[in-house]
Design a protein around this motif. Structure first.
Motif, PDB file in Angstrom:
ATOM      1  N   SER A  21       0.847  -1.181   0.000  1.00 28.25           N
ATOM      2  CA  SER A  21       0.000   0.000   0.000  1.00 28.25           C
ATOM      3  C   SER A  21       0.890   1.241   0.000  1.00 28.25           C
ATOM      4  CB  SER A  21      -0.911   0.005   1.225  1.00 28.25           C
ATOM      5  OG  SER A  21      -0.144   0.128   2.418  1.00 28.25           O
ATOM      6  N   TRP A  22       0.296   2.407  -0.315  1.00 29.91           N
ATOM      7  CA  TRP A  22       1.112   3.622  -0.404  1.00 29.91           C
ATOM      8  C   TRP A  22       1.762   3.936   0.939  1.00 29.91           C
ATOM      9  CZ3 TRP A  22       0.450   7.842   2.651  1.00 29.91           C
ATOM     10  CH2 TRP A  22      -0.761   7.957   3.343  1.00 29.91           C
ATOM     11  N   LYS A  23       1.053   3.676   2.038  1.00 34.72           N
ATOM     12  CA  LYS A  23       1.613   3.957   3.360  1.00 34.72           C
ATOM     13  C   LYS A  23       2.769   3.012   3.659  1.00 34.72           C
ATOM     14  CE  LYS A  23       0.068   5.120   8.010  1.00 34.72           C
ATOM     15  NZ  LYS A  23      -1.101   5.221   8.929  1.00 34.72           N
ATOM     16  N   TRP A  24       2.617   1.743   3.307  1.00 32.75           N
ATOM     17  CA  TRP A  24       3.688   0.762   3.514  1.00 32.75           C
ATOM     18  C   TRP A  24       4.924   1.145   2.709  1.00 32.75           C
ATOM     19  CZ3 TRP A  24       6.557  -2.601   0.563  1.00 32.75           C
ATOM     20  CH2 TRP A  24       7.223  -3.638   1.234  1.00 32.75           C
ATOM     21  N   VAL A  25       4.711   1.549   1.448  1.00 34.83           N
ATOM     22  CA  VAL A  25       5.831   1.947   0.583  1.00 34.83           C
ATOM     23  C   VAL A  25       6.530   3.178   1.154  1.00 34.83           C
ATOM     24  CG1 VAL A  25       6.460   2.827  -1.691  1.00 34.83           C
ATOM     25  CG2 VAL A  25       4.841   0.929  -1.490  1.00 34.83           C
ATOM     26  N   ALA A  26       5.742   4.148   1.638  1.00 35.53           N
ATOM     27  CA  ALA A  26       6.329   5.372   2.188  1.00 35.53           C
ATOM     28  C   ALA A  26       7.160   5.059   3.432  1.00 35.53           C
ATOM     29  CB  ALA A  26       5.221   6.370   2.528  1.00 35.53           C
ATOM     30  N   LEU A  27       6.643   4.221   4.312  1.00 37.70           N
ATOM     31  CA  LEU A  27       7.365   3.873   5.534  1.00 37.70           C
ATOM     32  C   LEU A  27       8.640   3.092   5.222  1.00 37.70           C
ATOM     33  CD1 LEU A  27       4.353   2.862   7.821  1.00 37.70           C
ATOM     34  CD2 LEU A  27       5.870   4.828   8.148  1.00 37.70           C
ATOM     35  N   GLN A  28       8.549   2.145   4.303  1.00 37.39           N
ATOM     36  CA  GLN A  28       9.732   1.365   3.943  1.00 37.39           C
ATOM     37  C   GLN A  28      10.761   2.217   3.210  1.00 37.39           C
ATOM     38  OE1 GLN A  28      10.381  -1.423   5.115  1.00 37.39           O
ATOM     39  NE2 GLN A  28       8.426  -2.278   5.749  1.00 37.39           N
ATOM     40  N   SER A  29      10.298   3.197   2.431  1.00 38.52           N
ATOM     41  CA  SER A  29      11.227   4.096   1.744  1.00 38.52           C
ATOM     42  C   SER A  29      11.994   4.942   2.760  1.00 38.52           C
ATOM     43  CB  SER A  29      10.469   5.009   0.770  1.00 38.52           C
ATOM     44  OG  SER A  29       9.831   4.243  -0.233  1.00 38.52           O
ATOM     45  N   LEU A  30      11.274   5.432   3.774  1.00 33.01           N
ATOM     46  CA  LEU A  30      11.921   6.186   4.846  1.00 33.01           C
ATOM     47  C   LEU A  30      12.971   5.330   5.540  1.00 33.01           C
ATOM     48  CD1 LEU A  30      12.162   8.600   6.812  1.00 33.01           C
ATOM     49  CD2 LEU A  30      10.282   7.562   8.128  1.00 33.01           C
ATOM     50  N   SER A  31      12.614   4.091   5.833  1.00 32.28           N
ATOM     51  CA  SER A  31      13.545   3.187   6.505  1.00 32.28           C
ATOM     52  C   SER A  31      14.760   2.909   5.632  1.00 32.28           C
ATOM     53  CB  SER A  31      12.831   1.868   6.849  1.00 32.28           C
ATOM     54  OG  SER A  31      13.696   0.994   7.548  1.00 32.28           O
ATOM     55  N   PHE A  32      14.553   2.731   4.327  1.00 38.31           N
ATOM     56  CA  PHE A  32      15.666   2.424   3.426  1.00 38.31           C
ATOM     57  C   PHE A  32      16.623   3.611   3.313  1.00 38.31           C
ATOM     58  CE2 PHE A  32      17.608   2.562  -0.810  1.00 38.31           C
ATOM     59  CZ  PHE A  32      18.300   1.358  -0.781  1.00 38.31           C
ATOM     60  N   VAL A  33      16.080   4.820   3.172  1.00 37.16           N
ATOM     61  CA  VAL A  33      16.928   6.011   3.071  1.00 37.16           C
ATOM     62  C   VAL A  33      17.768   6.175   4.335  1.00 37.16           C
ATOM     63  CG1 VAL A  33      16.918   8.527   2.951  1.00 37.16           C
ATOM     64  CG2 VAL A  33      15.434   7.214   1.439  1.00 37.16           C
ATOM     65  N   CYS A  34      17.145   5.983   5.494  1.00 30.29           N
ATOM     66  CA  CYS A  34      17.869   6.112   6.760  1.00 30.29           C
ATOM     67  C   CYS A  34      18.909   4.993   6.912  1.00 30.29           C
ATOM     68  CB  CYS A  34      16.894   6.080   7.932  1.00 30.29           C
ATOM     69  SG  CYS A  34      15.828   7.534   8.012  1.00 30.29           S
ATOM     70  N   PHE A  35      18.595   3.810   6.385  1.00 34.79           N
ATOM     71  CA  PHE A  35      19.568   2.719   6.400  1.00 34.79           C
ATOM     72  C   PHE A  35      20.788   3.068   5.547  1.00 34.79           C
ATOM     73  CE2 PHE A  35      21.179  -1.135   4.242  1.00 34.79           C
ATOM     74  CZ  PHE A  35      21.691  -1.803   5.359  1.00 34.79           C
ATOM     75  N   ALA A  36      20.538   3.669   4.386  1.00 39.68           N
ATOM     76  CA  ALA A  36      21.640   4.066   3.504  1.00 39.68           C
ATOM     77  C   ALA A  36      22.526   5.110   4.182  1.00 39.68           C
ATOM     78  CB  ALA A  36      21.088   4.608   2.186  1.00 39.68           C
TER      79      ALA A  36
END
Length: 481
Positions: free
Chosen positions: A439-454
Motif C-alpha cells: 500500500s502507499w503507506k507501507w511503501v512510504a514507511l519502507q522508503s523512509l527506513s531504506f533512506v535512513c539505512f543508507a
C-alpha cells in the motif's frame, strides 16, 4: 492484597474490571504504584536525554555542511526523529492503545510486536550503542578535564606557555570515579546524580551558546561558506570532503538520539489521557526545544569559528579569557558525564547481573549480599563489584586506544540511528496498525527506513575510515590536547 498479587490477578481482565478493582487510585491497571508523569515531566526527560555531549560537536558538523545543508540537516533529523518517536509511543501498549498490555522497555515492545527473533537484533544494537557511549563519554570527559588544566595554565603562564597535556591520565581518573559510582546497585540509588547531570548539561550548553554569540559579535570570527569546508583550502580532496560530511551526519544523528529510552520515559506517564497522546505532545515539545537549542549552538558556533570549527566547541575558545567561565563549563561537562555514564551503563549492568542470577541462583559469589558495616540499604555483592569494575576498566582502555572525539560520535550515531530510531518503530507500527503490504503507506514507511539505512551505512563506513586514518598517526598513551 499485595501489589504483586494484584498484578497477577487483574493483568488479563478487561480495562473496566481492572479499574473497578483498583478504584482506590493507589495503583495503576498493572498493579504497580500510580504513575504521576505529565507532558511537562516527560518533555523534561526527553530534553535531558537528548541534550548531552553531542551538542559540542554541532559547530564542527555545521562547518562540514555549510549554511545551506547544515541547518537543513538539523531540521530533517528533527522531523524524522519526531515522526518515528510518535510511531514508537503508539507501541507502548500491545493491542489496544488505552487498555492493552504495557511494554515497560524498548526490548519488551519489540518482542510483543516482532517476536523473540528480532529481540536479539534490538538488544545487540542497544547494548553496542550503550557500550560505545560509555567509551565516547570517557573521551569527552578527559578532553574537558585536560582543557580545564590548559585554560588555567595559559592564564598563569601567558598565551605563549607550553600547556600541552596528555589526556590518558584524565581518562584513568575518570575511570576510577566510575568504578566507585558503578557500585551503587541501580539508578534508583543515584537519582540525585542524574538531576545534577541534567543541570550541568544545560549549563555548559548555554555557556557554549553565549561564548559563541559574544565572539560572533566582537570577533575575530572564522570564514564561513554556503557549502562548508572548501576542497583544496580546508580539506585536501573531494574524498576527504565526503568522509567528513558523512561523519557530520553521524554526529547530528547522535545528538538527536533518545529512542532507546523513550518507552521507559513513557512508562512514567499517568493515564488518563492515554499515554500515547501525552507522549505525542511531549515528543513535539522535546524535539522542538532541542532543535531550537541545536540551531543556536550549531549556527552561532559555526559563525564564531567558521570552517575551522573544532570538534569540541568548548576547546576552541583559545583556552584564554574569560578563563573562569571556560573552566566552569568544562567542570559542568565532567560532572554531567559522570552521571550520564551511569545512566547509560546501568542497563548493561542490570542485564548481565539478572542473567547471572538466573544462571547460577545458588552461587554466593553471584547472589549473596554482604553488609560489612551493618547497613541494610547498601550491600556489597562480589559479582557486581568484579563485573562492573572489569567493564569500566575495559571501556577506559578502549577510550585510551581510540581517543577520536568526532569519529567516535559519528560511529555511535550511525549504530543507533537506523535500527533504534527508524527500523523498529516503523516495523512495530506496521504490525500494530496492520498496514497492508505494497500500500502507499507501507511503501512510504519502507522508503523512509531504506533512506535512513543508507545514511547509516555511509556514516558507519566514514566513521571507521576516520578512525583508521587517525590511527595511522597515533601513538598509544601519547595523545595531547
Amino acid at each position: 492484597m499485595a501489589l504483586a498479587d494484584v498484578d497477577v490477578e487483574i493483568g488479563g481482565l478487561p480495562a473496566e474490571h481492572r479499574l473497578r478493582i483498583i478504584g482506590d487510585g493507589s495503583v495503576d491497571d498493572d498493579g504497580k504504584p500510580k504513575r504521576m508523569g505529565t507532558v511537562w515531566t516527560a518533555s523534561a526527560h526527553i530534553i535531558t536525554a537528548v541534550i548531552g555531549s553531542g551538542v559540542l560537536s554541532l559547530p564542527w558538523s555545521m562547518a562540514q555542511l555549510g549554511w545551506v545543508a547544515g541547518p537543513s540537516t538539523l531540521v530533517v533529523f528533527a522531523g524524522v526523529t519526531y515522526y518515528t518517536s510518535v510511531l514508537l509511543t503508539d507501541c507502548y501498549r500491545s493491542g489496544d492503545a488505552v487498555a492493552g498490555k504495557r511494554n515497560y522497555t524498548y526490548m519488551e515492545a519489540v518482542e510483543s510486536y516482532l517476536g523473540s527473533g528480532q529481540v536479539w537484533f534490538c538488544g545487540l544494537c542497544q547494548y553496542v550503542n550503550l557500550v560505545g557511549t560509555a567509551i565516547g563519554y570517557t573521551i569527552t570527559a578527559s578532553t574537558s578535564a585536560a582543557a580545564l588544566y590548559k585554560a588555567n595554565c595559559f592564564h598563569k603562564g601567558g598565551h605563549s606557555a607550553d600547556c600541552g597535556v596528555y589526556t590518558t591520565m584524565y581518562m584513568v581518573v575518570f575511570g576510577v570515579s566510575q568504578v566507585v559510582f558503578s557500585q551503587l546497585p541501580n539508578l534508583h540509588e543515584m537519582a540525585w546524580l542524574s538531576i545534577l547531570a541534567a543541570v550541568m548539561s544545560f549549563s555548559y550548553s548555554t555557556i557554549g551558546v553565549g561564548l559563541s554569540l559574544a565572539q560572533t559579535i566582537s570577533g575575530p570570527t572564522g570564514k564561513t561558506t554556503m557549502g562548508g569546508t572548501a576542497i583544496g583550502v580546508d580539506v585536501a580532496s573531494s574524498a576527504q570532503k565526503i568522509w567528513l560530511t558523512l561523519q557530520a551526519l553521524g554526529n547530528i544523528a547522535f545528538a538527536y538520539s533518545y529512542s532507546m529510552v523513550l518507552i521507559e520515559i513513557q512508562d512514567t506517564v499517568r493515564a488518563p489521557p492515554a499515554e500515547n497522546k501525552t507522549m505525542r505532545k511531549a515528543n513535539l515539545m522535546g524535539v522542538s526545544t532541542t532543535t531550537a537549542f541545536y540551531m543556536l549552538c550549531g549556527c552561532l558556533g559555526y559563525a564564531a569559528f567558521g570552517n575551522a570549527a573544532p570538534g569540541n566547541m568548548l576547546t576552541g575558545f583559545g583556552f584564554y579569557e574569560p578563563f573562569w567561565l571556560i573552566d566552569f563549563a568544562n567542570v559542568c561537562i565532567v560532572v554531567h558525564l559522570v552521571g550520564a555514564y551511569q545512566v547509560y551503563c546501568q542497563p548493561i549492568y542490570a542485564a548481565v547481573e539478572s542473567w547471572a542470577a538466573a544462571r547460577w541462583p545458588g552461587s554466593d559469589f553471584v547472589v549473596r549480599q554482604y553488609h560489612p558495616f551493618g547497613a541494610d540499604r547498601f550491600g556489597v555483592n562480589m559479582f557486581r563489584m568484579v563485573g562492573r569494575t572489569a567493564f569500566v576498566v575495559v571501556s577506559t582502555v578502549l577510550a585510551i586506544l581510540l581517543p577520536f572525539f568526532n569519529d567516535i560520535l559519528g560511529l555511535l550515531g550511525a549504530l543507533g540511528f537506523w535500527p533504534l530510531t527508524v527500523y523498529f518503530p516503523v516495523e512495530m507500527y506496521i504490525r500494530q496498525s496492520k498496514v497492508k503490504r505494497s500500500s502507499w503507506k507501507w511503501v512510504a514507511l519502507q522508503s523512509l527506513s531504506f533512506v535512513c539505512f543508507a545514511v547509516t551505512v555511509g556514516v558507519t563506513v566514514a566513521s571507521v575510515q576516520g578512525i583508521t586514518q587517525s590511527l595511522k598517526n597515533y601513538v598509544p598513551f601519547k595523545t595531547r590536547l
